[in-house]
Design a protein around this motif. Structure first.
Motif, PDB file in Angstrom:
ATOM      1  N   LYS A   7       0.810  -1.224   0.000  1.00 23.64           N
ATOM      2  CA  LYS A   7       0.000   0.000   0.000  1.00 23.64           C
ATOM      3  C   LYS A   7       0.849   1.283   0.000  1.00 23.64           C
ATOM      4  O   LYS A   7       0.758   2.117   0.902  1.00 23.64           O
ATOM      5  CB  LYS A   7      -0.920   0.005   1.226  1.00 23.64           C
ATOM      6  CG  LYS A   7      -2.253   0.699   1.017  1.00 23.64           C
ATOM      7  CD  LYS A   7      -3.172  -0.109   0.128  1.00 23.64           C
ATOM      8  CE  LYS A   7      -4.572   0.475   0.062  1.00 23.64           C
ATOM      9  NZ  LYS A   7      -5.466  -0.317  -0.800  1.00 23.64           N
ATOM     10  N   PRO A   8       1.671   1.496  -1.023  1.00 22.74           N
ATOM     11  CA  PRO A   8       2.375   2.787  -1.106  1.00 22.74           C
ATOM     12  C   PRO A   8       1.372   3.920  -1.287  1.00 22.74           C
ATOM     13  O   PRO A   8       0.252   3.694  -1.758  1.00 22.74           O
ATOM     14  CB  PRO A   8       3.255   2.625  -2.347  1.00 22.74           C
ATOM     15  CG  PRO A   8       2.520   1.635  -3.186  1.00 22.74           C
ATOM     16  CD  PRO A   8       1.902   0.667  -2.213  1.00 22.74           C
ATOM     17  N   ASP A   9       1.771   5.129  -0.937  1.00 21.07           N
ATOM     18  CA  ASP A   9       0.866   6.274  -1.029  1.00 21.07           C
ATOM     19  C   ASP A   9       0.611   6.676  -2.477  1.00 21.07           C
ATOM     20  O   ASP A   9      -0.480   7.151  -2.812  1.00 21.07           O
ATOM     21  CB  ASP A   9       1.453   7.461  -0.258  1.00 21.07           C
ATOM     22  CG  ASP A   9       1.729   7.098   1.185  1.00 21.07           C
ATOM     23  OD1 ASP A   9       0.805   7.191   2.001  1.00 21.07           O
ATOM     24  OD2 ASP A   9       2.871   6.691   1.484  1.00 21.07           O
ATOM     25  N   ARG A  10       1.635   6.493  -3.311  1.00 22.18           N
ATOM     26  CA  ARG A  10       1.539   6.857  -4.724  1.00 22.18           C
ATOM     27  C   ARG A  10       2.109   5.728  -5.580  1.00 22.18           C
ATOM     28  O   ARG A  10       2.984   4.992  -5.126  1.00 22.18           O
ATOM     29  CB  ARG A  10       2.330   8.135  -5.036  1.00 22.18           C
ATOM     30  CG  ARG A  10       1.927   9.352  -4.260  1.00 22.18           C
ATOM     31  CD  ARG A  10       2.820  10.531  -4.617  1.00 22.18           C
ATOM     32  NE  ARG A  10       2.508  11.706  -3.823  1.00 22.18           N
ATOM     33  CZ  ARG A  10       3.113  12.881  -3.938  1.00 22.18           C
ATOM     34  NH1 ARG A  10       4.082  13.023  -4.836  1.00 22.18           N
ATOM     35  NH2 ARG A  10       2.767  13.902  -3.185  1.00 22.18           N
ATOM     36  N   ILE A  11       1.644   5.662  -6.799  1.00 26.92           N
ATOM     37  CA  ILE A  11       2.181   4.696  -7.757  1.00 26.92           C
ATOM     38  C   ILE A  11       2.287   5.382  -9.117  1.00 26.92           C
ATOM     39  O   ILE A  11       1.324   5.991  -9.587  1.00 26.92           O
ATOM     40  CB  ILE A  11       1.279   3.455  -7.876  1.00 26.92           C
ATOM     41  CG1 ILE A  11       1.267   2.684  -6.548  1.00 26.92           C
ATOM     42  CG2 ILE A  11       1.757   2.546  -9.007  1.00 26.92           C
ATOM     43  CD1 ILE A  11       0.219   1.604  -6.488  1.00 26.92           C
ATOM     44  N   SER A  39      -1.160  13.827  -0.646  1.00 25.59           N
ATOM     45  CA  SER A  39      -1.262  15.230  -1.055  1.00 25.59           C
ATOM     46  C   SER A  39      -1.428  15.384  -2.568  1.00 25.59           C
ATOM     47  O   SER A  39      -2.004  16.371  -3.027  1.00 25.59           O
ATOM     48  CB  SER A  39      -0.030  16.013  -0.589  1.00 25.59           C
ATOM     49  OG  SER A  39       1.159  15.430  -1.099  1.00 25.59           O
ATOM     50  N   LEU A  40      -0.954  14.420  -3.350  1.00 32.11           N
ATOM     51  CA  LEU A  40      -1.116  14.512  -4.797  1.00 32.11           C
ATOM     52  C   LEU A  40      -2.591  14.392  -5.181  1.00 32.11           C
ATOM     53  O   LEU A  40      -3.062  15.081  -6.094  1.00 32.11           O
ATOM     54  CB  LEU A  40      -0.299  13.424  -5.489  1.00 32.11           C
ATOM     55  CG  LEU A  40       0.086  13.671  -6.953  1.00 32.11           C
ATOM     56  CD1 LEU A  40       0.990  14.885  -7.081  1.00 32.11           C
ATOM     57  CD2 LEU A  40       0.782  12.443  -7.536  1.00 32.11           C
ATOM     58  N   TYR A  41      -3.315  13.542  -4.481  1.00 35.36           N
ATOM     59  CA  TYR A  41      -4.752  13.408  -4.716  1.00 35.36           C
ATOM     60  C   TYR A  41      -5.474  14.718  -4.378  1.00 35.36           C
ATOM     61  O   TYR A  41      -6.318  15.191  -5.139  1.00 35.36           O
ATOM     62  CB  TYR A  41      -5.324  12.271  -3.869  1.00 35.36           C
ATOM     63  CG  TYR A  41      -6.841  12.226  -3.847  1.00 35.36           C
ATOM     64  CD1 TYR A  41      -7.547  11.641  -4.899  1.00 35.36           C
ATOM     65  CD2 TYR A  41      -7.560  12.786  -2.795  1.00 35.36           C
ATOM     66  CE1 TYR A  41      -8.931  11.608  -4.890  1.00 35.36           C
ATOM     67  CE2 TYR A  41      -8.950  12.755  -2.781  1.00 35.36           C
ATOM     68  CZ  TYR A  41      -9.633  12.164  -3.829  1.00 35.36           C
ATOM     69  OH  TYR A  41     -10.999  12.145  -3.825  1.00 35.36           O
ATOM     70  N   PHE A  51       9.371  18.874 -15.394  1.00 39.15           N
ATOM     71  CA  PHE A  51      10.283  17.825 -15.843  1.00 39.15           C
ATOM     72  C   PHE A  51      10.454  16.713 -14.821  1.00 39.15           C
ATOM     73  O   PHE A  51      10.977  15.648 -15.139  1.00 39.15           O
ATOM     74  CB  PHE A  51      11.645  18.435 -16.201  1.00 39.15           C
ATOM     75  CG  PHE A  51      11.620  19.234 -17.466  1.00 39.15           C
ATOM     76  CD1 PHE A  51      11.589  18.613 -18.694  1.00 39.15           C
ATOM     77  CD2 PHE A  51      11.601  20.622 -17.424  1.00 39.15           C
ATOM     78  CE1 PHE A  51      11.554  19.347 -19.870  1.00 39.15           C
ATOM     79  CE2 PHE A  51      11.568  21.366 -18.597  1.00 39.15           C
ATOM     80  CZ  PHE A  51      11.541  20.728 -19.818  1.00 39.15           C
ATOM     81  N   MET A  52      10.050  16.930 -13.579  1.00 40.62           N
ATOM     82  CA  MET A  52      10.110  15.889 -12.559  1.00 40.62           C
ATOM     83  C   MET A  52       8.839  15.051 -12.531  1.00 40.62           C
ATOM     84  O   MET A  52       8.728  14.105 -11.778  1.00 40.62           O
ATOM     85  CB  MET A  52      10.355  16.520 -11.181  1.00 40.62           C
ATOM     86  CG  MET A  52      11.691  17.236 -11.064  1.00 40.62           C
ATOM     87  SD  MET A  52      12.056  17.848  -9.410  1.00 40.62           S
ATOM     88  CE  MET A  52      10.837  19.146  -9.226  1.00 40.62           C
ATOM     89  N   GLY A  53       7.833  15.419 -13.332  1.00 38.45           N
ATOM     90  CA  GLY A  53       6.562  14.708 -13.336  1.00 38.45           C
ATOM     91  C   GLY A  53       5.488  15.527 -12.654  1.00 38.45           C
ATOM     92  O   GLY A  53       5.522  16.766 -12.663  1.00 38.45           O
ATOM     93  N   TYR A  54       4.529  14.843 -12.042  1.00 36.47           N
ATOM     94  CA  TYR A  54       3.442  15.543 -11.349  1.00 36.47           C
ATOM     95  C   TYR A  54       3.873  15.929  -9.936  1.00 36.47           C
ATOM     96  O   TYR A  54       4.561  15.180  -9.244  1.00 36.47           O
ATOM     97  CB  TYR A  54       2.200  14.653 -11.271  1.00 36.47           C
ATOM     98  CG  TYR A  54       1.432  14.582 -12.562  1.00 36.47           C
ATOM     99  CD1 TYR A  54       0.664  15.660 -13.009  1.00 36.47           C
ATOM    100  CD2 TYR A  54       1.458  13.439 -13.345  1.00 36.47           C
ATOM    101  CE1 TYR A  54      -0.033  15.599 -14.204  1.00 36.47           C
ATOM    102  CE2 TYR A  54       0.759  13.356 -14.537  1.00 36.47           C
ATOM    103  CZ  TYR A  54       0.016  14.447 -14.957  1.00 36.47           C
ATOM    104  OH  TYR A  54      -0.684  14.385 -16.143  1.00 36.47           O
TER     105      TYR A  54
END
Length: 452
Positions: free
Chosen positions: A232-236, A295-297, A309-312
């Motif tokens: 269950k990582p926080d992000r994938i 936090s990305l969600y 350039f690092m992504g989202y």
């Protein structure tokens, strides 16, 4: 329901749109390094939001054959200090040009394998970046790590330095796939790093997974996703494998016959996507998934998602300074990329010069289109209600959008376009409709990986 005819129709070479214009369409011949520096100075001095730093640490002990990054393979750890000294020298040169004490809002260490470097040497690097600067109150530090060499000492020291996010490259747990791509790590090693990071207090753990790798199967990928869901990582980040052997010769270690067919690759994606969503993850932009606690969600939910350039990222900044070999910088009105050879990079920096080798100064048209593509990539829609949002090149893009609307990928009105739930699968293709530079100069050779 997957429409196979649409899959075939839109299976074309397409950029990933970490920038606009994309690197192959930079006007490098007209690039002026002094103008780049002046644009950077102007943007930094007119901003109160702080800047992002990306540091490229290129060293790896072994070559992952799938990898498209700029790497240097060595087991000689004597390279660490000279390289760190060069990066800190480059940062010193930038600070001298800026003439003010910079405010750091974000630091990301990427590679290569940042955890190739010892904890003590990473501390030297971070102290050298931070001590001459001010930290933004919302500053975020993150690092990419290899599960096999990310030690407890790495995690403890980095946390003390302010790191709260770590990304682990996994790609696939299937042993056959790991062998052919030369990326071997066990479930147990990933579990160890994940549990230790959580115990220490890291707030966000990301796993990188790739679909479309050689010898990959639905059964194997399904088992990989199930293993990931247990941890269950926080992000994938669930990326499409980019087969570009003309750029990365390491990918010639296997044949194209060993790669999944176009139909199988799409099935791999759909399987992974369905399992991740069923496992409680929400789709973020393109290629990314996050738990609702991450936090990305919340950034996507609140319309604050940003892409560079690092992504989202949820850390919006108009300035990204890339340090290290091959790194790319962005001051919103201009891009600049460093030389790609380690020895050349260190030689140029030692002379007190910025190691920039090429770049692009955005014109007014670029800036308008950049905004629309960024909106599509981060928010799933864009509008042209205001005069400054309209342009003849935008109008051309709107006309191309009509074909996408007929296929059900977007909903188009007189003043905006919105990507449909099914259209999310074709995000790169949708952004291409607005890519004026691509349409004006169709390349004679393939520049991008396929959008599948």
């Amino acid at each position: 329901m997957i429409n196979s005819s649409l899959i075939d129709k839109y299976r074309v070479a397409a950029p990933r749109y970490t920038s606009y214009p994309t690197v192959p369409f930079w006007d490098a011949q007209r690039f002026d390094k002094n103008k780049w520096i002046n644009n950077l100075i102007t943007t930094v001095r007119n901003s109160t939001e702080g800047l992002s730093l990306y540091v490229h640490l290129p060293y790896c002990e072994s070559l992952c054959t799938y990898c498209g990054c700029n790497t240097r393979i060595t087991k000689n750890h004597g390279v660490e200090i000279p390289y760190i000294n060069a990066v800190l020298k480059e940062w010193e040169i930038y600070r001298s040009h800026l003439g003010i004490k910079p405010i750091i809002k974000e630091i990301h260490l990427g590679g290569g394998t940042p955890t190739f470097f010892s904890p003590e040497h990473l501390e030297l690097l971070i102290d050298g970046l931070v001590n001459p600067s001010d930290l933004h109150e919302d500053a975020v530090f993150s690092i990419e790590g290899h599960p096999n060499n990310t030690t407890d000492e790495h995690l403890i020291l980095l946390y003390r330095l302010g790191f709260r996010r770590i990304s682990l490259g996994i790609q696939d747990f299937d042993k056959k796939v790991q062998v052919v791509i030369n990326r071997i790590q066990s479930y147990r090693s990933v579990e160890r790093v994940t549990r230790k990071a959580r115990q220490i207090g890291y707030q966000s753990i990301n796993y990188d997974l790739i679909y479309g790798l050689p010898l990959q199967t639905l059964t194997g990928l399904g088992k990989t996703i199930q293993s990931v869901l247990r941890l269950k990582p926080d992000r994938i980040a669930f990326y499409s494998y980019a087969h570009v052997p003309w750029i990365k010769p390491g990918q010639r270690k296997y044949t194209e016959e060993e790669l999944p067919s176009a139909e199988m690759k799409r099935s791999l994606y759909e399987l992974g996507r369905a399992k991740l969503i069923a496992g409680g993850y929400s789709e973020i932009g393109m290629d990314h998934f996050a738990l609702k606690t991450d936090s990305l969600y919340h950034a996507q939910l609140n319309g604050q998602l940003h892409r560079n350039f690092m992504g989202y990222t949820e850390q919006f900044s108009t300035v990204l300074i890339g340090l290290g070999v091959s790194s790319i910088s962005d001051c919103w009105t201009a891009f600049a990329q460093n030389v790609k050879n380690v020895e050349e990079y260190m030689s140029v920096v030692s002379k007190g010069e910025l190691p920039v080798t090429k770049g692009h100064i955005l014109n007014d048209t670029d800036l308008v289109i950049r905004k629309h593509i960024l909106n599509l990539m981060c928010r799933g829609y864009t509008s042209w209600k205001k005069p400054e949002e309209m342009h003849e090149k935008v109008d051309e893009g709107i006309k191309r959008m009509k074909w996408l609307a007929q296929d059900g990928l977007v909903m188009l009105s007189d003043h905006d376009v919105r990507i449909t739930p099914y259209g999310k699968r074709f995000l790169r293709n949708i952004c291409m409709a607005f890519d004026a530079r691509l349409w004006a100069s169709q390349p004679s050779t393939q520049l991008f990986s396929l959008a599948d």
